[in-house]
Design a protein around this motif. Structure first.
Motif, short mmCIF file in Angstrom:
data_model
loop_
_atom_site.label_atom_id
_atom_site.label_comp_id
_atom_site.label_asym_id
_atom_site.label_seq_id
_atom_site.Cartn_x
_atom_site.Cartn_y
_atom_site.Cartn_z
N LYS A 92 0.81 -1.21 0.00
CA LYS A 92 0.00 0.00 0.00
C LYS A 92 0.85 1.27 0.00
CE LYS A 92 -3.89 -2.05 2.42
NZ LYS A 92 -4.68 -2.04 3.65
N ASP A 93 2.10 1.15 0.47
CA ASP A 93 2.96 2.32 0.63
C ASP A 93 4.09 2.40 -0.40
OD1 ASP A 93 1.47 2.96 2.92
OD2 ASP A 93 2.73 1.64 4.15
N MET A 122 -0.35 -7.52 -4.41
CA MET A 122 -0.50 -7.21 -2.99
C MET A 122 0.63 -7.80 -2.15
SD MET A 122 -4.51 -7.46 -2.21
CE MET A 122 -5.73 -6.67 -3.20
N VAL A 123 1.88 -7.60 -2.63
CA VAL A 123 3.04 -7.99 -1.87
C VAL A 123 3.99 -6.80 -1.76
CG1 VAL A 123 2.99 -10.46 -2.41
CG2 VAL A 123 4.17 -8.91 -3.95
N GLY A 124 4.59 -6.64 -0.61
CA GLY A 124 5.59 -5.61 -0.41
C GLY A 124 6.97 -6.27 -0.40
N GLY A 125 7.98 -5.48 -0.10
CA GLY A 125 9.32 -6.04 -0.05
C GLY A 125 10.37 -4.97 0.06
N GLU A 126 11.60 -5.34 -0.29
CA GLU A 126 12.73 -4.42 -0.24
C GLU A 126 12.78 -3.59 -1.51
OE1 GLU A 126 17.59 -4.45 0.03
OE2 GLU A 126 16.50 -6.33 0.28
N LEU A 127 12.85 -2.27 -1.34
CA LEU A 127 12.94 -1.37 -2.48
C LEU A 127 14.38 -1.37 -2.98
CD1 LEU A 127 10.88 1.61 -1.05
CD2 LEU A 127 10.06 -0.41 -2.26
N VAL A 128 14.61 -1.94 -4.16
CA VAL A 128 15.97 -2.10 -4.67
C VAL A 128 16.45 -0.80 -5.32
CG1 VAL A 128 17.46 -3.39 -6.22
CG2 VAL A 128 15.64 -4.57 -4.99
#
Length: 132
Positions: A92-93, A122-128
């Motif tokens: 969401k962010d 609808m999955v987040g994670g590490e912003l590369v």
């Protein structure tokens, strides 16, 4: 020589090659780098890429893309998450890059993907990194 952040090194090589108007650039191979380069290809930032084996070293040869006036398609590349400061975000962010004109590359639990596809799944994670 050991590199502390191989992805940042790859992005810097791409940035420098684009500024110098090189046709191609070689970077050492890793799975994460290969996934990032695949995303750059599908999003239209580079012409093509291929794995090259030279002197027992595996490299990714990236063919850079320019328009008719020799203006590079890649205007900027910026690493977000670093070894000393990892940046994570929920779906969401996820930030937008240049109001949707750029591409955010995210490492999620389901693989490396763009920010748009990560929010659709609808999955987040590490912003590369982000590319515009």
């Amino acid at each position: 020589m050991s590199v502390s952040d191989p992805v940042a090194d790859m992005l810097t090589k791409i940035r420098n090659a684009v500024q110098a108007r090189h046709e191609k650039v070689d970077v050492p191979t890793s799975r994460l780098k290969l996934e990032i380069v695949k995303i750059l290809k599908t999003e239209g930032y580079i012409k093509n890429f291929k794995k090259v084996q030279e002197d027992n070293k595996s490299n990714i040869r990236i063919f850079l893309k320019y328009d008719d006036q020799n203006v590079p398609v890649i205007h900027g590349v910026e690493k977000i998450s670093t070894p000393g400061r990892r940046v994570y975000s929920g779906y969401k962010d996820l930030p937008r890059v240049y109001n949707g004109y750029g591409t955010l590359i995210v490492s999620t639990s389901s693989g490396v993907t763009t920010g748009k596809k990560a929010s659709e799944k609808m999955v987040g994670g590490e912003l590369v990194c982000k590319v515009w």
